[in-house]
Scaffold this motif. Sequence first.
Motif, PDB file in Angstrom:
ATOM      1  N   ARG A  17       5.727   9.171   4.864  1.00 38.97           N
ATOM      2  CA  ARG A  17       6.582   9.917   3.936  1.00 38.97           C
ATOM      3  C   ARG A  17       7.789   9.078   3.517  1.00 38.97           C
ATOM      4  NH1 ARG A  17       7.841  13.806   7.091  1.00 38.97           N
ATOM      5  NH2 ARG A  17       6.046  15.117   6.594  1.00 38.97           N
ATOM      6  N   GLU A  18       8.401   8.396   4.467  1.00 41.90           N
ATOM      7  CA  GLU A  18       9.572   7.594   4.135  1.00 41.90           C
ATOM      8  C   GLU A  18       9.219   6.418   3.233  1.00 41.90           C
ATOM      9  OE1 GLU A  18      11.241   6.435   7.816  1.00 41.90           O
ATOM     10  OE2 GLU A  18      11.998   8.443   8.324  1.00 41.90           O
ATOM     11  N   GLN A  19       8.059   5.794   3.475  1.00 43.90           N
ATOM     12  CA  GLN A  19       7.711   4.615   2.688  1.00 43.90           C
ATOM     13  C   GLN A  19       7.260   4.961   1.283  1.00 43.90           C
ATOM     14  OE1 GLN A  19       5.074   1.913   4.655  1.00 43.90           O
ATOM     15  NE2 GLN A  19       4.862   0.549   2.908  1.00 43.90           N
ATOM     16  N   LEU A  20       6.586   6.088   1.109  1.00 43.77           N
ATOM     17  CA  LEU A  20       5.959   6.376  -0.186  1.00 43.77           C
ATOM     18  C   LEU A  20       6.674   7.448  -0.993  1.00 43.77           C
ATOM     19  CD1 LEU A  20       2.180   6.362   0.849  1.00 43.77           C
ATOM     20  CD2 LEU A  20       3.518   4.501  -0.151  1.00 43.77           C
ATOM     21  N   PHE A  21       7.240   8.444  -0.330  1.00 40.25           N
ATOM     22  CA  PHE A  21       7.733   9.602  -1.067  1.00 40.25           C
ATOM     23  C   PHE A  21       9.252   9.737  -1.066  1.00 40.25           C
ATOM     24  CE2 PHE A  21       3.454  10.644   0.451  1.00 40.25           C
ATOM     25  CZ  PHE A  21       2.836  10.949  -0.755  1.00 40.25           C
ATOM     26  N   SER A  22       9.933   9.175  -0.077  1.00 42.62           N
ATOM     27  CA  SER A  22      11.387   9.286  -0.081  1.00 42.62           C
ATOM     28  C   SER A  22      11.984   8.587  -1.297  1.00 42.62           C
ATOM     29  CB  SER A  22      11.975   8.693   1.207  1.00 42.62           C
ATOM     30  OG  SER A  22      11.548   9.443   2.322  1.00 42.62           O
ATOM     31  N   ARG A  23      11.415   7.461  -1.650  1.00 36.97           N
ATOM     32  CA  ARG A  23      11.820   6.744  -2.864  1.00 36.97           C
ATOM     33  C   ARG A  23      10.556   6.265  -3.562  1.00 36.97           C
ATOM     34  NH1 ARG A  23      13.897   1.423  -4.055  1.00 36.97           N
ATOM     35  NH2 ARG A  23      13.606   0.830  -1.879  1.00 36.97           N
ATOM     36  N   GLN A  28       5.166  -0.141  -5.925  1.00 41.40           N
ATOM     37  CA  GLN A  28       4.790  -0.138  -4.510  1.00 41.40           C
ATOM     38  C   GLN A  28       3.409   0.469  -4.325  1.00 41.40           C
ATOM     39  OE1 GLN A  28       6.007  -1.352  -1.645  1.00 41.40           O
ATOM     40  NE2 GLN A  28       6.606   0.262  -0.239  1.00 41.40           N
ATOM     41  N   TRP A  29       3.147   1.584  -4.988  1.00 41.10           N
ATOM     42  CA  TRP A  29       1.840   2.240  -4.882  1.00 41.10           C
ATOM     43  C   TRP A  29       0.735   1.335  -5.417  1.00 41.10           C
ATOM     44  CZ3 TRP A  29       0.085   7.510  -3.886  1.00 41.10           C
ATOM     45  CH2 TRP A  29       1.033   8.289  -3.248  1.00 41.10           C
ATOM     46  N   SER A  30       0.955   0.717  -6.564  1.00 42.14           N
ATOM     47  CA  SER A  30      -0.091  -0.117  -7.164  1.00 42.14           C
ATOM     48  C   SER A  30      -0.410  -1.325  -6.294  1.00 42.14           C
ATOM     49  CB  SER A  30       0.337  -0.565  -8.572  1.00 42.14           C
ATOM     50  OG  SER A  30       1.537  -1.324  -8.514  1.00 42.14           O
ATOM     51  N   ARG A  31       0.630  -1.931  -5.711  1.00 37.89           N
ATOM     52  CA  ARG A  31       0.370  -3.083  -4.834  1.00 37.89           C
ATOM     53  C   ARG A  31      -0.323  -2.652  -3.547  1.00 37.89           C
ATOM     54  NH1 ARG A  31       5.583  -4.354  -6.753  1.00 37.89           N
ATOM     55  NH2 ARG A  31       6.540  -3.528  -4.847  1.00 37.89           N
ATOM     56  N   LEU A  32       0.087  -1.530  -2.983  1.00 37.85           N
ATOM     57  CA  LEU A  32      -0.564  -1.047  -1.774  1.00 37.85           C
ATOM     58  C   LEU A  32      -2.011  -0.652  -2.026  1.00 37.85           C
ATOM     59  CD1 LEU A  32       2.292   1.051  -0.152  1.00 37.85           C
ATOM     60  CD2 LEU A  32       1.199  -0.968   0.829  1.00 37.85           C
ATOM     61  N   ALA A  33      -2.306  -0.140  -3.228  1.00 33.65           N
ATOM     62  CA  ALA A  33      -3.700   0.178  -3.557  1.00 33.65           C
ATOM     63  C   ALA A  33      -4.554  -1.083  -3.553  1.00 33.65           C
ATOM     64  CB  ALA A  33      -3.767   0.874  -4.915  1.00 33.65           C
ATOM     65  N   LEU A  34      -4.042  -2.164  -4.151  1.00 39.92           N
ATOM     66  CA  LEU A  34      -4.783  -3.426  -4.167  1.00 39.92           C
ATOM     67  C   LEU A  34      -4.928  -3.987  -2.759  1.00 39.92           C
ATOM     68  CD1 LEU A  34      -6.142  -5.678  -5.781  1.00 39.92           C
ATOM     69  CD2 LEU A  34      -3.881  -6.716  -6.078  1.00 39.92           C
ATOM     70  N   VAL A  35      -3.860  -3.927  -1.980  1.00 40.11           N
ATOM     71  CA  VAL A  35      -3.927  -4.417  -0.603  1.00 40.11           C
ATOM     72  C   VAL A  35      -4.922  -3.595   0.211  1.00 40.11           C
ATOM     73  CG1 VAL A  35      -2.602  -4.692   1.532  1.00 40.11           C
ATOM     74  CG2 VAL A  35      -1.616  -5.392  -0.645  1.00 40.11           C
ATOM     75  N   GLY A  36      -4.939  -2.273  -0.015  1.00 37.34           N
ATOM     76  CA  GLY A  36      -5.888  -1.438   0.707  1.00 37.34           C
ATOM     77  C   GLY A  36      -7.332  -1.788   0.388  1.00 37.34           C
ATOM     78  N   GLU A 113       2.076  -6.195   7.616  1.00 39.05           N
ATOM     79  CA  GLU A 113       3.484  -6.455   7.318  1.00 39.05           C
ATOM     80  C   GLU A 113       4.036  -5.447   6.314  1.00 39.05           C
ATOM     81  OE1 GLU A 113       6.260 -10.253   6.050  1.00 39.05           O
ATOM     82  OE2 GLU A 113       4.330  -9.965   5.065  1.00 39.05           O
ATOM     83  N   SER A 114       3.230  -5.038   5.339  1.00 37.99           N
ATOM     84  CA  SER A 114       3.703  -4.092   4.329  1.00 37.99           C
ATOM     85  C   SER A 114       4.065  -2.755   4.965  1.00 37.99           C
ATOM     86  CB  SER A 114       2.634  -3.899   3.252  1.00 37.99           C
ATOM     87  OG  SER A 114       2.329  -5.119   2.608  1.00 37.99           O
ATOM     88  N   VAL A 115       3.264  -2.299   5.910  1.00 39.27           N
ATOM     89  CA  VAL A 115       3.551  -1.025   6.572  1.00 39.27           C
ATOM     90  C   VAL A 115       4.703  -1.190   7.554  1.00 39.27           C
ATOM     91  CG1 VAL A 115       2.585   0.789   8.039  1.00 39.27           C
ATOM     92  CG2 VAL A 115       1.183  -0.245   6.246  1.00 39.27           C
ATOM     93  N   LEU A 116       4.755  -2.304   8.246  1.00 40.20           N
ATOM     94  CA  LEU A 116       5.815  -2.520   9.234  1.00 40.20           C
ATOM     95  C   LEU A 116       7.179  -2.617   8.561  1.00 40.20           C
ATOM     96  CD1 LEU A 116       6.620  -3.108  12.184  1.00 40.20           C
ATOM     97  CD2 LEU A 116       6.178  -5.535  11.713  1.00 40.20           C
ATOM     98  N   ARG A 117       7.257  -3.357   7.467  1.00 41.31           N
ATOM     99  CA  ARG A 117       8.535  -3.558   6.777  1.00 41.31           C
ATOM    100  C   ARG A 117       8.831  -2.489   5.738  1.00 41.31           C
ATOM    101  NH1 ARG A 117       8.421  -9.076   3.977  1.00 41.31           N
ATOM    102  NH2 ARG A 117      10.429  -8.271   3.310  1.00 41.31           N
ATOM    103  N   ARG A 118       7.812  -1.629   5.458  1.00 41.82           N
ATOM    104  CA  ARG A 118       7.948  -0.599   4.417  1.00 41.82           C
ATOM    105  C   ARG A 118       8.182  -1.210   3.046  1.00 41.82           C
ATOM    106  NH1 ARG A 118      10.395   1.489   9.017  1.00 41.82           N
ATOM    107  NH2 ARG A 118       9.735   3.590   9.636  1.00 41.82           N
ATOM    108  N   GLU A 119       7.656  -2.394   2.848  1.00 43.78           N
ATOM    109  CA  GLU A 119       7.787  -3.099   1.569  1.00 43.78           C
ATOM    110  C   GLU A 119       6.579  -3.998   1.396  1.00 43.78           C
ATOM    111  OE1 GLU A 119       9.194  -3.813  -2.045  1.00 43.78           O
ATOM    112  OE2 GLU A 119      10.301  -2.559  -0.624  1.00 43.78           O
ATOM    113  N   CYS A 120       5.962  -3.948   0.200  1.00 37.23           N
ATOM    114  CA  CYS A 120       4.732  -4.704  -0.051  1.00 37.23           C
ATOM    115  C   CYS A 120       5.014  -5.820  -1.043  1.00 37.23           C
ATOM    116  CB  CYS A 120       3.644  -3.778  -0.605  1.00 37.23           C
ATOM    117  SG  CYS A 120       2.067  -4.604  -0.902  1.00 37.23           S
TER     118      CYS A 120
END
Length: 369
Positions: A17-23, A28-36, A113-120
């Motif tokens: 929730r904090e990584q995706l919805f708080s801000r 961020q979503w598009s990069r995480l989709a590609l990484v996923g 690293e993206s999940v750990l740092r909350r930044e992709c």
Amino acid sequence: MPVSAVDCVQPAIQHTREQLFSRFRIGQWSRLALVGILALEMHVSGWNFGNFGRVWRQPSGRSNEILASLFPNIDPARIAQFAGLIAAILLLAVVVFFVFLYISSVFRFILFESVLRRECSIAEGWQRWHRAGRRFFLWQLVYLICAWLVFSMLIGIPLLFAATAGWFKDFRNHIAGMVGGVILLVCVVLIVALAAAIVQVLAKDFLVPIMALENLDFADGWSRLFALMRGEFGKYAVYLLLKFALSIAAAILFSIVAIIPTVVVIVPSGLAVLAARAAGMGWSAATVSLAIIIGLMAFALLIYLVALVSVPATVFFPAYAMYFLAARYPNLGVLLNPAPASPAPEAPPALETPPLPSPPLPPTPEPIG
């Protein structure tokens, strides 16, 4: 830090929730989709290839009818002309598989690293993790080779035994033995497949963080992981069972959500095929190649859109693994939950310096005379 697998669910949800919805950030979503996608962190079910199975189970005498139904404008005798194209596609598929396996090995660290740092950040992540990804790629090769060898032996040895014993020549007198052998073989194959799946989950969830944080190869990483697991196999078993249940729930939920992008891609593609047939376009090597290219592009777009709506699952499951491992692995626990910075000590109050006495004025000179 949460210790049990059940206690780790809520922190992982809060992390997501904090990584995706708080801000919310679309980048961020598009990069995480590609990484996923590239890290093979997809939690959507419903891909059905049953139609291909029904085609191959047709009697051999109806093969011309099947080919005619699939390619109505081509004589079945001309299918041999496409043998070179089919061979090239198969060779390309093998090359693409190993290239994608290497890319997915690197992106597994980028996802961590993206999940750990909350930044992709994909470009920086590739530069940082491509060496660790190569080591994990070697592990994936070893894993695949061992899996192929084990399954080949499980299937090949019973078949060789049945052939040398003459069971295939005198099938009627060995029906009971063959049925019992098939049941036993299926049970053994399922057990081995379950063990292989557990090893793969442990590698993705726990081996990757250890290799990343200690810069180890896969052999030393497994030794480190086994040392962490010693005495807690029951807790890890509960983790695996709970993750399996959560994966089923996520697959159901995001498969329902994925209906929207599926309709968005499939409906225009179907209309394009109908329009091409209405225009009288026939099948040839050029049109088949064009259809394959367009189909792959549409499939890639569909995969990306499905991954885009599945980003919460892409973040949640690595976070869930991190919170479970962090209670047992201090190197990860410090990074996942850093201690709050202690306030800076207050500066001592400035001492007031008493004013210095003014120097005495020189005496006034007396007039001369």
